[in-house]
Motif scaffolding. Structure first.
Motif, PDB file in Angstrom:
ATOM      1  N   ASP A   9       0.842  -1.201   0.000  1.00 17.05           N
ATOM      2  CA  ASP A   9       0.000   0.000   0.000  1.00 17.05           C
ATOM      3  C   ASP A   9       0.873   1.246   0.000  1.00 17.05           C
ATOM      4  OD1 ASP A   9       0.580   0.717   2.863  1.00 17.05           O
ATOM      5  OD2 ASP A   9      -0.479  -1.150   3.235  1.00 17.05           O
ATOM      6  N   SER A  10       0.242   2.377  -0.253  1.00 21.84           N
ATOM      7  CA  SER A  10       1.005   3.610  -0.455  1.00 21.84           C
ATOM      8  C   SER A  10       1.625   4.156   0.824  1.00 21.84           C
ATOM      9  CB  SER A  10       0.122   4.684  -1.096  1.00 21.84           C
ATOM     10  OG  SER A  10      -0.981   5.008  -0.273  1.00 21.84           O
ATOM     11  N   HIS A  25       1.938  -4.253  -7.212  1.00 27.04           N
ATOM     12  CA  HIS A  25       0.677  -3.502  -7.214  1.00 27.04           C
ATOM     13  C   HIS A  25       0.593  -2.704  -5.912  1.00 27.04           C
ATOM     14  CE1 HIS A  25      -3.623  -2.911  -8.372  1.00 27.04           C
ATOM     15  NE2 HIS A  25      -3.709  -2.656  -7.072  1.00 27.04           N
ATOM     16  N   VAL A  26       0.190  -1.433  -6.018  1.00 23.68           N
ATOM     17  CA  VAL A  26       0.139  -0.552  -4.851  1.00 23.68           C
ATOM     18  C   VAL A  26      -1.282  -0.022  -4.655  1.00 23.68           C
ATOM     19  CG1 VAL A  26       1.096   1.497  -3.733  1.00 23.68           C
ATOM     20  CG2 VAL A  26       2.534   0.144  -5.285  1.00 23.68           C
ATOM     21  N   PHE A  27      -1.863  -0.323  -3.498  1.00 21.76           N
ATOM     22  CA  PHE A  27      -3.142   0.275  -3.130  1.00 21.76           C
ATOM     23  C   PHE A  27      -2.884   1.686  -2.602  1.00 21.76           C
ATOM     24  CE2 PHE A  27      -4.434  -4.246  -2.449  1.00 21.76           C
ATOM     25  CZ  PHE A  27      -5.508  -4.257  -3.325  1.00 21.76           C
ATOM     26  N   ALA A  28      -3.648   2.648  -3.093  1.00 21.82           N
ATOM     27  CA  ALA A  28      -3.448   4.047  -2.682  1.00 21.82           C
ATOM     28  C   ALA A  28      -4.411   4.423  -1.565  1.00 21.82           C
ATOM     29  CB  ALA A  28      -3.651   4.978  -3.873  1.00 21.82           C
ATOM     30  N   PHE A  29      -3.854   4.884  -0.452  1.00 20.01           N
ATOM     31  CA  PHE A  29      -4.688   5.462   0.594  1.00 20.01           C
ATOM     32  C   PHE A  29      -5.255   6.791   0.102  1.00 20.01           C
ATOM     33  CE2 PHE A  29      -2.451   2.577   3.417  1.00 20.01           C
ATOM     34  CZ  PHE A  29      -3.411   2.284   4.371  1.00 20.01           C
ATOM     35  N   SER A  30      -6.438   7.129   0.598  1.00 25.53           N
ATOM     36  CA  SER A  30      -7.033   8.429   0.298  1.00 25.53           C
ATOM     37  C   SER A  30      -6.756   9.386   1.444  1.00 25.53           C
ATOM     38  CB  SER A  30      -8.545   8.305   0.091  1.00 25.53           C
ATOM     39  OG  SER A  30      -8.824   7.569  -1.081  1.00 25.53           O
ATOM     40  N   ILE A  31      -6.570  10.645   1.091  1.00 31.57           N
ATOM     41  CA  ILE A  31      -6.314  11.669   2.091  1.00 31.57           C
ATOM     42  C   ILE A  31      -7.216  12.864   1.807  1.00 31.57           C
ATOM     43  CG2 ILE A  31      -4.379  12.652   0.769  1.00 31.57           C
ATOM     44  CD1 ILE A  31      -3.026  13.184   3.467  1.00 31.57           C
ATOM     45  N   MET A  32      -7.803  13.414   2.854  1.00 32.18           N
ATOM     46  CA  MET A  32      -8.713  14.546   2.720  1.00 32.18           C
ATOM     47  C   MET A  32      -8.010  15.816   3.195  1.00 32.18           C
ATOM     48  SD  MET A  32     -11.833  15.114   1.655  1.00 32.18           S
ATOM     49  CE  MET A  32     -12.724  13.564   1.873  1.00 32.18           C
ATOM     50  N   ILE A  33      -7.939  16.807   2.305  1.00 31.65           N
ATOM     51  CA  ILE A  33      -7.308  18.079   2.638  1.00 31.65           C
ATOM     52  C   ILE A  33      -8.309  19.194   2.353  1.00 31.65           C
ATOM     53  CG2 ILE A  33      -5.349  19.630   2.257  1.00 31.65           C
ATOM     54  CD1 ILE A  33      -3.801  17.251   1.140  1.00 31.65           C
ATOM     55  N   ASP A  34      -8.760  19.844   3.406  1.00 29.01           N
ATOM     56  CA  ASP A  34      -9.719  20.948   3.280  1.00 29.01           C
ATOM     57  C   ASP A  34     -10.905  20.573   2.386  1.00 29.01           C
ATOM     58  OD1 ASP A  34      -8.283  22.533   4.999  1.00 29.01           O
ATOM     59  OD2 ASP A  34      -7.265  23.667   3.435  1.00 29.01           O
TER      60      ASP A  34
END
Length: 284
Positions: A9-10, A25-34
């Motif tokens: 993962d990322s 294969h890389v799973f991408a984490f999601s990040i919330m910015i504003d």
């Protein structure tokens, strides 16, 4: 001979070049910015993240990788004839590991012969990217799953890490340091010395003074007493490139390591710790 697909993962901060070169294969984490969502390593780079971190109204937050996303990928590769080894971020820090177990069970309910191994790295940052790379190399050599798993576990167990965060506010937000420690740390100019213990980032000591952080962190590594001659050492840095280069020079001049790598700490981990400097060093 079974084909083995390595997945991570990322939060491992594996580079796109590494992933492509070794077919990981890389799973991408999601990040919330504003209020805006980004996929780490896809929609936002580490340098872009640190620029946003300086100006964002709220401290960013991360999301787990969902069981459905994991299921779809596991299903795809098993249908293509692969055995799967997923090397994940520490299970203590996120639900992603448990989500992977759910996805594995979903696939195996449909295909009982599917081979899916979920390996809890119990770690953060590029040290388990290196484990994934080693796993991919062994898979290319035709090694079996058990050999690959044990080799990468042994590899990660060779290393400890010392980390110093530039600011305390991200640690406080993430619950890594209590309010009293935050106040005292700011008043007395004390930074916690962090490491990874039992799958979590924990304070194991302190460094007095925010100046000369590199020299003080280097001294802590020296005091650990482990020989690094001929060993690989790994510097991880988030928005502290000059300090990382200074640390690299000190390590090369004083420890005679076989190699000193420098890698960035990406958005997934930096969200919870902020700008940071750390060194993984051999304890064997």
């Amino acid at each position: 001979m079974a084909k083995i697909k390595i997945i991570t993962d990322s939060a491992s901060d594996i580079t796109r070049e590494d992933a492509e070169r070794y077919g990981i294969h890389v799973f991408a984490f999601s990040i919330m910015i504003d209020g805006k969502e980004y996929r780490t390593g896809v929609d936002i780079s580490s340098s872009e993240f640190y620029e946003k971190l300086k100006t964002c109204q709220e401290i960013p937050s991360t999301s787990q990788i969902t069981p459905d996303e994991l299921y779809q990928t596991f299903k795809q590769y098993t249908e293509e004839g692969y055995e799967i080894l997923f090397i994940s971020i520490s299970s203590v820090a996120t639900g992603t590991f448990n989500n992977a177990l759910i996805a594995k069970n979903m696939v195996q309910e449909e295909n009982p012969n599917a081979v899916i191994e979920i390996l809890d790295s119990q770690r953060f940052a590029y040290i388990y990217a290196l484990a994934a790379i080693e796993a991919a190399k062994l898979a290319e050599q035709g090694k079996n799953m058990e050999t690959i798993k044990q080799t990468v576990i042994d590899f990660m167990d060779q290393y400890d890490v010392y980390v110093v965060a530039q600011s305390l506010k991200y640690l406080e937000k993430g619950g890594r340091i209590n309010k009293a420690s935050l106040v005292m740390g700011n008043v007395l100019d004390i930074r916690p010395l962090l490491s990874i213990r039992n799958g979590l980032i924990e304070a194991i000591g302190s460094i007095r003074g925010s100046k000369k952080i590199v020299a003080k962190l280097f001294k802590k590594i020296q005091e650990s007493g482990y020989s690094q001659t001929g060993k690989m050492m790994l510097i991880v840095q988030g928005d502290m490139p000059e300090e990382a280069e200074e640390m690299k020079r000190l390590l090369e001049e004083n420890f005679a390591p076989g190699q000193v790598l420098v890698r960035e700490v990406g958005p997934t981990i930096a969200t919870h710790i902020g700008p940071v400097l750390g060194v993984f060093f051999s304890i064997q």
